[in-house]
Design an enzyme around this catalytic site. Structure first.
Site, short mmCIF file in Angstrom:
data_model
loop_
_atom_site.label_atom_id
_atom_site.label_comp_id
_atom_site.label_asym_id
_atom_site.label_seq_id
_atom_site.Cartn_x
_atom_site.Cartn_y
_atom_site.Cartn_z
N ASP A 69 4.30 0.57 11.84
CA ASP A 69 3.07 -0.02 11.30
C ASP A 69 2.87 -1.46 11.73
O ASP A 69 1.74 -1.97 11.69
CB ASP A 69 3.05 0.04 9.77
CG ASP A 69 3.01 1.45 9.27
OD1 ASP A 69 3.29 1.68 8.08
OD2 ASP A 69 2.71 2.36 10.08
N LYS A 98 0.85 -1.21 0.00
CA LYS A 98 0.00 0.00 0.00
C LYS A 98 0.88 1.25 0.00
O LYS A 98 0.65 2.18 -0.76
CB LYS A 98 -0.88 0.01 1.24
CG LYS A 98 -1.52 1.37 1.55
CD LYS A 98 -2.34 1.39 2.79
CE LYS A 98 -1.59 1.82 3.99
NZ LYS A 98 -1.40 3.27 4.14
N ASN A 99 1.93 1.25 0.83
CA ASN A 99 2.72 2.47 1.00
C ASN A 99 3.72 2.70 -0.12
O ASN A 99 4.47 3.68 -0.09
CB ASN A 99 3.40 2.47 2.37
CG ASN A 99 2.37 2.60 3.47
OD1 ASN A 99 1.21 2.94 3.21
ND2 ASN A 99 2.76 2.29 4.70
N CYS A 125 -5.29 12.56 11.83
CA CYS A 125 -5.87 11.25 11.55
C CYS A 125 -5.86 10.46 12.85
O CYS A 125 -5.57 10.98 13.91
CB CYS A 125 -5.09 10.54 10.46
SG CYS A 125 -3.60 9.83 11.09
N ARG A 139 -0.96 15.04 11.98
CA ARG A 139 -0.09 14.59 10.89
C ARG A 139 0.44 15.84 10.18
O ARG A 139 -0.01 16.19 9.11
CB ARG A 139 -0.85 13.68 9.92
CG ARG A 139 -1.34 12.38 10.56
CD ARG A 139 -0.23 11.37 10.88
NE ARG A 139 0.35 10.75 9.73
CZ ARG A 139 -0.16 9.65 9.15
NH1 ARG A 139 -1.27 9.14 9.60
NH2 ARG A 139 0.42 9.12 8.11
N ARG A 166 -5.62 10.75 4.03
CA ARG A 166 -4.69 11.78 4.48
C ARG A 166 -3.39 11.76 3.70
O ARG A 166 -2.80 12.78 3.39
CB ARG A 166 -4.42 11.51 5.96
CG ARG A 166 -3.67 12.57 6.64
CD ARG A 166 -2.57 12.02 7.48
NE ARG A 166 -1.51 12.98 7.57
CZ ARG A 166 -0.45 13.00 6.77
NH1 ARG A 166 -0.33 12.10 5.83
NH2 ARG A 166 0.48 13.90 6.88
N ARG A 219 -8.86 -0.18 3.93
CA ARG A 219 -7.98 0.83 3.31
C ARG A 219 -6.65 0.21 2.90
O ARG A 219 -6.01 0.65 1.94
CB ARG A 219 -7.71 1.97 4.31
CG ARG A 219 -8.81 2.99 4.44
CD ARG A 219 -8.31 4.21 5.18
NE ARG A 219 -6.97 4.55 4.72
CZ ARG A 219 -5.96 4.90 5.54
NH1 ARG A 219 -6.13 4.97 6.83
NH2 ARG A 219 -4.76 5.19 5.05
C1 EPZ Z 1 4.14 6.90 5.99
O1 EPZ Z 1 3.36 7.91 6.60
C2 EPZ Z 1 3.21 5.69 5.91
N1 EPZ Z 1 2.06 6.02 5.07
C3 EPZ Z 1 2.75 5.29 7.30
O2 EPZ Z 1 1.95 4.12 7.17
C4 EPZ Z 1 3.99 4.96 8.14
O3 EPZ Z 1 3.57 4.66 9.46
C5 EPZ Z 1 4.94 6.17 8.16
O4 EPZ Z 1 5.27 6.54 6.79
C6 EPZ Z 1 6.23 5.86 8.90
O5 EPZ Z 1 6.85 4.77 8.31
C7 EPZ Z 1 2.19 5.98 3.73
O6 EPZ Z 1 3.26 5.72 3.20
C8 EPZ Z 1 0.96 6.26 2.92
P1 EPZ Z 1 6.21 10.26 8.13
P2 EPZ Z 1 3.92 9.44 6.64
O7 EPZ Z 1 6.12 11.48 7.32
O8 EPZ Z 1 4.62 9.73 5.38
C9 EPZ Z 1 6.11 13.50 11.59
C10 EPZ Z 1 0.09 2.74 7.54
O9 EPZ Z 1 -0.47 2.26 8.53
N2 EPZ Z 1 6.12 14.49 10.50
O10 EPZ Z 1 7.44 9.43 8.06
O11 EPZ Z 1 2.81 10.31 7.06
C11 EPZ Z 1 4.76 12.78 11.66
O12 EPZ Z 1 3.84 13.55 12.42
C12 EPZ Z 1 0.57 4.17 7.56
O13 EPZ Z 1 0.32 2.11 6.47
C13 EPZ Z 1 6.27 15.84 10.79
O14 EPZ Z 1 6.40 16.22 11.97
O15 EPZ Z 1 4.97 9.29 7.83
C14 EPZ Z 1 5.09 11.49 12.32
O16 EPZ Z 1 5.12 11.69 13.73
C15 EPZ Z 1 0.35 4.82 8.93
N3 EPZ Z 1 6.25 16.74 9.79
C16 EPZ Z 1 6.50 11.20 11.81
O17 EPZ Z 1 7.02 12.45 11.32
C17 EPZ Z 1 6.10 16.36 8.48
O18 EPZ Z 1 6.11 17.24 7.58
C18 EPZ Z 1 6.55 10.15 10.71
O19 EPZ Z 1 5.86 10.67 9.64
C19 EPZ Z 1 5.95 14.99 8.19
C20 EPZ Z 1 5.96 14.07 9.21
#
Ligand code: EPZ
Length: 420
Positions: free
Chosen positions: A306, A22-23, A116, A121, A92, A398
């Protein structure tokens, strides 16, 4: 609303194939916006997030065709640059389309992605990087108006946190930018490498995808291509946890073991015997799992956040206590109250969950709070005595391609109720 009903207590056995990731498919579908031609994306999971992504592409003017596991996108003409608010709300992670839309059209309008189920996020890392690349961004009435008059320019970017989504957005914006973009402290998840491989097959010049420093030499334009999505490492861990908690023995085909090193060591530490041969994995679980003193979720290649929910569910019936520290998201434990309805003994304090392993769980009614939390309820329900009914399963749909059908193949007593 449809539900899932499980009669627990059966040992899982049998063989399954793992769905596409998915990711990975979401950023790859975003990347098709940059390609002036036909893109054929194979091994797509049949999940609602892919459905939403296709709706977004069609709202931008792309012609799409989807048959179960293949999505074809014609990006000859992409006249629009606004993602409808309803679709932004539905998923999201649609913020990952931003870089590609600006790369193709020089501008984009999206609604600020809400929070979310995992807490706030923020997308500050995405936006500050795009601003460094010459994109002006104004926020009004909950919408982000992004403009790159004269096109996106390459830049040197150092991420304060190796954000997966921000890394993907920058790569997508940089692929057809003017000049070189370098990302320092980039996310190293395998899904980043898969995105880079897809874009390079369409004519991009990306080096170091999957490492912490990525170089993107912008090119004039990208052409159509064909690509197959990597296997979903989190889905694989989910079905392994389902087998492990039931004392089962299963075979999983078509995984990438090198993407799962941290997770495999957790399964082995819990007492599972795991054999790998090529892209196939066999898991044989003990009658009762051992607890694991400490598990910490981390960025790749550490233990993935995850997989936390299904591992926590699996260890609810282990011998002894486990301490799980969630280090990526603010509030990833909302599903634990639902797990407790099945008798789980878990205490949470902030980002720490202490799981007190008990001999048995008992089936109950419960509700999925989010995608992986829902998978945790399925995992626990499979090993609970009696019947478990899980509501709000749209969260699970999803990210899991027919989780009920897949688990039936593994001899689980599981069905959809009031299937819509
Ligand atoms: C991706 O989310 C994945 N989603 C998530 O999978 C996964 O948990 C996550 O990466 C971490 O591996 C998809 O790929 C669609 P991040 P993403 O940006 O990109 C903070 C699932 O269950 N952050 O690495 O949103 C954020 O708040 C989903 O499949 C900022 O502060 O993850 C979080 O605490 C859930 N500012 C941390 O970084 C930003 O601009 C990780 O976020 C961006 C992120």
């Amino acid at each position: 609303m449809s539900e899932i009903i499980i009669n627990g207590g059966k040992r899982l056995s049998g063989e399954i194939n793992i769905q596409g990731a998915k990711n990975s498919v979401l950023p790859v579908l975003a990347g098709t916006i940059l390609c002036k031609g036909n893109c054929v994306v194979n091994n797509c999971p049949d999940i609602s997030d892919v459905e939403t992504s296709v709706k977004i592409l069609e709202s931008l003017g792309c012609k799409c065709h989807r048959d179960k596991n293949t999505v074809t996108v014609c990006g000859e003409c992409v006249p629009h640059y606004e993602i409808p608010e309803a679709l932004m709300r539905e998923m999201r992670s649609s913020v990952v389309f931003l870089g590609a839309i600006i790369g193709r059209n020089g501008r984009a309008v999206i609604s600020s992605p809400g929070g979310c189920e995992l807490g706030p996020r923020p997308i500050d890392l995405h936006l500050s990087a795009l601003a460094k690349m010459g994109v002006t961004i104004t926020e009004e009435h909950g919408f982000l108006y992004c403009n790159a008059e004269g096109g996106i320019k390459g830049a040197e970017i150092s991420l304060g946190f190796p954000s997966v989504g921000a890394t993907e957005n920058i790569i997508l914006a940089a692929a057809t930018a003017k000049g070189l973009t370098v990302i320092h402290n980039a996310a190293r998840e395998p899904e980043i490498s898969d995105l880079a491989d897809f874009l390079n097959s369409a004519g991009a010049r990306i080096y170091g995808g999957g490492s912490d420093t990525v170089y993107i030499h912008g090119v004039e334009e990208l052409r159509g291509t064909e690509h197959s999505i990597i296997p979903d490492r989190i889905a694989a861990a989910t079905y392994m946890a389902c087998a492990a908690i039931t004392g089962g023995e299963i075979k999983i085909r078509n995984i990438m073991p090198s993407h799962m090193v941290a997770m495999l060591s957790v399964f082995r530490e819990s007492g599972c015997n795991i054999e790998i041969s090529g892209k196939n994995l066999t898991l044989k679980a003990p009658d009762r799992l051992f607890s694991i003193p400490q598990i910490r979720s981390q960025v790749y290649p550490g233990f993935p956040t995850d997989a936390g929910p299904v591992i926590i569910a699996m260890l609810c019936k282990a011998e002894g206590n486990t301490v799980f520290s969630e280090n990526i998201f603010e509030s990833r434990f909302r599903y634990i109250d639902e797990l407790k309805r099945l008798g789980a003994k878990i205490k949470t304090e902030g980002k720490i969950a202490v799981i007190d392993g008990i001999a048995s769980l008992s089936g109950a009614g419960c509700k999925a709070t989010d995608l992986r939390g829902g998978a945790a309820l399925v995992t626990a329900g499979l090993a609970a005595n009696g019947t478990t009914v899980i509501g709000e399963i749209q969260h699970i749909k999803r990210g899991y391609d027919d989780i009920v059908g897949t688990l039936k193949k593994l001899n689980a007593d599981i069905n959809y109720l009031n299937e819509e």
